[in-house]
Design a protein around this motif. Structure first.
Motif, PDB file in Angstrom:
ATOM      1  N   UNK A   1      62.272  78.419  41.522  1.00  0.00           N
ATOM      2  CA  UNK A   1      61.672  77.067  41.466  1.00  0.00           C
ATOM      3  C   UNK A   1      61.072  76.941  42.977  1.00  0.00           C
ATOM      4  N   UNK A   2      59.870  76.601  43.059  1.00  0.00           N
ATOM      5  CA  UNK A   2      59.205  76.462  44.557  1.00  0.00           C
ATOM      6  C   UNK A   2      58.778  75.161  44.699  1.00  0.00           C
ATOM      7  N   UNK A   3      58.925  74.879  45.830  1.00  0.00           N
ATOM      8  CA  UNK A   3      58.474  73.213  46.268  1.00  0.00           C
ATOM      9  C   UNK A   3      57.581  73.234  47.487  1.00  0.00           C
ATOM     10  N   UNK A   4      56.781  72.296  47.478  1.00  0.00           N
ATOM     11  CA  UNK A   4      56.324  72.020  48.989  1.00  0.00           C
ATOM     12  C   UNK A   4      57.150  70.972  49.527  1.00  0.00           C
ATOM     13  N   UNK A   5      57.583  71.461  50.559  1.00  0.00           N
ATOM     14  CA  UNK A   5      58.567  70.619  51.357  1.00  0.00           C
ATOM     15  C   UNK A   5      58.001  69.894  52.564  1.00  0.00           C
ATOM     16  N   UNK A   6      57.237  70.172  53.042  1.00  0.00           N
ATOM     17  CA  UNK A   6      56.578  69.358  54.048  1.00  0.00           C
ATOM     18  C   UNK A   6      55.110  69.492  54.461  1.00  0.00           C
TER      19      UNK A   6
ATOM     20  N   UNK B   1      49.069  70.711  73.231  1.00  0.00           N
ATOM     21  CA  UNK B   1      49.425  69.761  72.569  1.00  0.00           C
ATOM     22  C   UNK B   1      49.845  70.319  71.029  1.00  0.00           C
ATOM     23  N   UNK B   2      48.918  71.262  70.681  1.00  0.00           N
ATOM     24  CA  UNK B   2      49.013  71.664  69.055  1.00  0.00           C
ATOM     25  C   UNK B   2      50.314  72.504  69.162  1.00  0.00           C
ATOM     26  N   UNK B   3      50.672  73.230  70.243  1.00  0.00           N
ATOM     27  CA  UNK B   3      51.859  74.024  70.165  1.00  0.00           C
ATOM     28  C   UNK B   3      53.040  73.118  70.333  1.00  0.00           C
ATOM     29  N   UNK B   4      53.012  71.723  70.786  1.00  0.00           N
ATOM     30  CA  UNK B   4      54.242  70.688  70.676  1.00  0.00           C
ATOM     31  C   UNK B   4      54.256  70.263  69.327  1.00  0.00           C
ATOM     32  N   UNK B   5      53.230  70.126  68.770  1.00  0.00           N
ATOM     33  CA  UNK B   5      53.439  69.616  67.271  1.00  0.00           C
ATOM     34  C   UNK B   5      54.058  70.478  66.398  1.00  0.00           C
TER      35      UNK B   5
ATOM     36  N   UNK C   1      60.841  72.720  63.744  1.00  0.00           N
ATOM     37  CA  UNK C   1      62.359  72.423  63.930  1.00  0.00           C
ATOM     38  C   UNK C   1      63.232  73.579  64.145  1.00  0.00           C
ATOM     39  N   UNK C   2      64.435  73.475  63.519  1.00  0.00           N
ATOM     40  CA  UNK C   2      65.117  74.515  63.670  1.00  0.00           C
ATOM     41  C   UNK C   2      65.241  75.330  62.323  1.00  0.00           C
TER      42      UNK C   2
ATOM     43  N   UNK D   1      60.959  81.055  52.641  1.00  0.00           N
ATOM     44  CA  UNK D   1      60.549  79.918  53.639  1.00  0.00           C
ATOM     45  C   UNK D   1      59.223  80.309  54.254  1.00  0.00           C
ATOM     46  N   UNK D   2      58.013  79.576  53.630  1.00  0.00           N
ATOM     47  CA  UNK D   2      56.754  80.069  54.288  1.00  0.00           C
ATOM     48  C   UNK D   2      56.040  78.992  54.910  1.00  0.00           C
ATOM     49  N   UNK D   3      55.461  79.094  55.909  1.00  0.00           N
ATOM     50  CA  UNK D   3      54.665  77.937  56.770  1.00  0.00           C
ATOM     51  C   UNK D   3      53.190  78.473  56.694  1.00  0.00           C
TER      52      UNK D   3
END
Lengths: 395, 365
Positions: B238-243, B254-258, B264-265, B343-345
């Motif tokens: 099962x695969x989901x888009x989580x964010x 600024x981009x790096x901060x966002x 996050x962790x 876990x892919x970004x």
């Protein structure tokens, strides 16, 4: 569930600049439709249009918008956007989670001739290379105000800005934004004038929404933005114009450029908006109809209203007889009119109506009226069968 | 959470029909054109009238529509819609001096033609919307689907991203520096030192919902049934888009901060970046890379387009669902994970101003 409230509004159209000027024009039954002067076209003087009679350089100076590559669409949007955020006292926008949801069908294609040249140019392009697309308006406003939240643009043809408001309300409910500025803009363009003319739905006379002898629509231009917030976030004593109680969106799924005979899409979008608001048919005090004055729209919209409301269709009118059809801006322009109706407990007349359409026999409101209003419905139906309905309620 | 039930993609690579990501289809004249299939299931008369954007959208969506009850929403993101038709109509205006014009190109050019066509073909009266915010059109479409799925966990939605190459648009965006003016091919794209990327096009479509798809008896396996070879049925993970997040900025700090805030962790084990061969945008992407994470790129496959992140999402879903190996030609830095990613970004910085972040995960991890 959070109640979503309207706390600021801005509007520019062919009948006036600012919400109060527009309201006075609507009360007076003024019509902004006339001869086109802003750009060269063989249809100037032949096809009436609702044009804002302020040229770009004057607008640029008034709005302190200098620099190359600014389109008329950006300037109209800036005008209405600036009015809305000042009205809601939102400045500065940089330190808040503000979302900007725009809608447009023309974007920078108001520069029809420049686009033609740039798309065929081999050496040097014009100053407008980044300004033709639909996203250009939102990107311009974002960079001018340093907005950090979600930015989006909708194009669902003539229902675009109703969808922008619907999406904006959803972002607030899901906590994806703390303030939303949502609306839409379109400027008159040779591109759309010829497109609608090729479809043979432009009237050679001033349009007559819901009239038996209507001959089509008149294109218009304008921009409108509304500031939306969650009611629980408001400070005590904050000004609230109205509540955005619910919205509906449905596909007619019939034809790319006309509505089905039974008005399945319009019927469903109105019905869903009622459900989303938790309201009954009898709760609706007035409908600001889509009412473009095309043969197809008015007949189908009337039929869909009869289907939903039975013989008790609420008082309704189309303000497009005053402003022309502002396409991507129409949903937001008429959302502002709906809110003005609620604030002042008044209904604006549909102009030039004489005889009802035989099949439906529905008569729009033709005179300015003061009457108690609790819930106002606003319809917007677009090509591709994209139908949307908003319901605003008295604050 | 937005669970992926089915996914389908027509792109310049072998992503439709029998999927082969190892073989890199080369670019021709700085373009990565979509490999169009035979379009089974679309009436030929209808097909002839469709512009390319509509064709590849409907073609990619067809396998997700067959054998299912009507979806509860059709949501499309497209930066430019049917630009070819748009400028063809413009040509008519100029050529015939606004004379008697045929409206077909005008109707096809409106950005909502794709979502509208799907509703027409499937007689679907449900929610129908089109997001057109340039390089964030697909991210907004995903966010729209996300919120609908949260509001109604049982809803299933069709969501996708699509854009087409047209000669005219290529001309405008080459003058504008979005596409390279000098000859470049996709095999050596990331060594390029000139402005812009390679022009790309494609349609990636997803059938999504608020719950993981139920393991039904007789679930279609790849290779059986109508259109099934084009679709990976949910037989493994099962695969989901989580964010999903999106914002605008030209300030790398600024981009790096966002980005940091978004990650996050929860360190991803694979980052897919939208590096496109334009050195000016490299700092954004380098800032997103992490030491213990595999970094991979995709724009040598998809080319540059406002909705290239839809292609990246298709890739991420495919890798996570099937456990397929990452093709060598995608890898920039290999990380420690060699047992398949979880876990892919996806990070894309369109024109160095529009930033989109999408997290795709195996669930449960």
């Amino acid at each position: 569930m959070s109640r979503i409230v309207v706390t600021g509004m801005g509007l520019t159209s062919a009948i006036g600049n600012g919400t109060e000027a527009n309201r006075q024009a609507l009360i007076a039954g003024s019509c902004g439709i006339g001869s086109l002067e802003g750009f060269t076209t063989r249809y100037a003087g032949i096809l009436p249009c609702a044009e804002i009679k302020e040229a770009n350089p004057s607008m640029q100076a008034r709005l302190r918008a200098s620099g190359a590559g600014l389109t008329r669409t950006m300037l109209l949007a800036l005008d209405a956007f600036e009015q809305a955020i000042r009205d809601a006292n939102l400045l500065p926008l940089t330190d808040q989670n503000v979302a900007l949801i725009n809608a447009t069908t023309v974007g920078g294609m108001c520069l029809t001739d420049e686009l033609y040249k740039d798309s065929h140019a081999k050496a040097e392009g014009s100053a407008y290379l980044s300004a033709y697309d639909l996203g250009s308006v939102g990107v311009y406003l974002q960079s001018r105000y340093g907005i950090k939240g979600i930015i989006n643009t909708f194009n669902t043809a003539c229902s675009s800005s109703a969808n922008a408001l619907m999406y904006g309300a959803r972002l607030l409910r899901h906590g994806r934004a703390d303030k939303v500025i949502a609306g839409g803009v379109d400027s008159l363009a040779k591109f759309t004038l010829n497109g609608f003319n090729a479809l043979r739905i432009l009237s050679p006379e001033l349009c007559r929404p819901f009239d038996r002898d209507r001959q089509g629509l008149n294109l218009g231009e304008g921009a409108a933005f509304l500031v939306l917030e969650r009611e629980e976030d408001l400070r005590a004593g904050s000004k609230v114009y109205a509540v955005l109680s619910g919205a509906g969106n449905a596909a007619d799924a019939y034809h790319p450029s006309s509505l089905s005979e039974e008005g399945e899409g319009p019927f469903r979008s109105m019905q869903q908006a009622l459900q989303a608001s938790g309201l009954q048919c009898s709760d609706i005090s007035y409908i600001n109809a889509h009412g473009t004055a095309t043969e197809n729209n008015d007949e189908v919209e009337a039929k869909a209203m009869l289907r939903l409301f039975g013989q008790r269709v609420p008082p309704f009118s189309s303000t497009k007889g005053s402003t022309g059809h502002t396409l991507g801006a129409a949903g937001a322009v008429e959302a502002v009119f709906s809110v003005l109706s609620l604030i002042h407990q008044e209904v604006y007349p549909g102009l030039r109506f004489e005889h009802p359409i035989a099949q439906s026999n529905l008569k729009p409101v033709t005179e300015y009226e003061q009457r108690p209003l609790t819930h106002v419905m606003s319809n917007s139906f677009g090509f591709g069968g994209n139908c949307s309905t908003l319901i605003f309620s008295k604050a | 959470m937005l669970y992926i039930h089915q996914y389908s993609c027509i792109s310049p690579q072998h992503t439709f029909g029998s999927i082969d990501l190892e073989t890199l289809v080369p670019s021709i004249d700085n373009r990565l054109k979509a490999l169009e299939p035979a379009y089974a299931g679309i009436p030929p008369g209808m097909l002839r009238r469709m512009g390319k954007c509509v064709k590849i959208t409907v073609g990619a969506a067809m396998p997700l529509l067959a054998d299912h009850p009507p979806a509860d929403g059709i949501i499309i993101g497209s930066g430019n819609g049917g630009l070819e038709d748009c400028i063809r109509f413009l040509d008519q205006i100029v050529q015939y001096e606004e004379g008697m014009l045929t409206p077909a190109n005008f109707v096809q050019s409106t950005a909502n033609a794709m979502a509208a066509q799907i509703s027409l073909l499937t007689h679907n009266h449900a929610y129908n919307n089109t997001h057109v915010h340039r390089g964030l059109a697909f991210e907004n479409a995903l966010l729209d689907a996300w919120m609908q799925a949260v509001d109604n966990l049982d809803a299933t939605l069709i969501v996708g991203g699509v854009d087409e190459i047209s000669d005219y648009h290529l001309n405008i965006e080459t003058l504008n520096g979005t596409f390279k003016a000098d000859p470049c091919n996709n095999a050596t794209l990331y060594a390029s030192t000139t402005k812009g990327g390679l022009a790309g096009e494609g349609a990636a479509m997803f059938r999504v919902g608020g719950r993981p798809v139920k393991a039904e008896a007789g679930t279609t396996e790849p290779g059986s049934g109508a259109g099934a070879e084009a679709v990976q049925a949910d037989k493994t993970y099962a695969v989901a888009i989580t964010e999903v997040d999106l914002f605008h900025s030209t300030d790398p700090a600024y981009v790096q901060g966002r980005l940091k805030g978004f990650i996050g962790a929860d360190t991803p084990d694979l980052i897919l970046t939208g590096e496109n061969g334009d050195p000016a945008f490299k700092p954004f992407y380098t800032a997103a890379e992490a030491a213990n994470t595999t970094v991979a790129r995709f724009k040598h496959m998809s080319g540059e387009s406002p909705t290239a992140s839809a292609f990246a999402t298709w890739l991420a879903v495919h890798l996570l669902k099937t456990g397929a190996m990452l093709p060598e030609h995608m890898i920039k830095h290999a990380g420690p994970s060699d047992k398949g990613f979880r876990n892919v970004l996806i990070y894309n910085a369109y024109q160095g101003r529009q930033h989109g972040l999408i997290r795709v995960k195996r669930t449960p991890e």
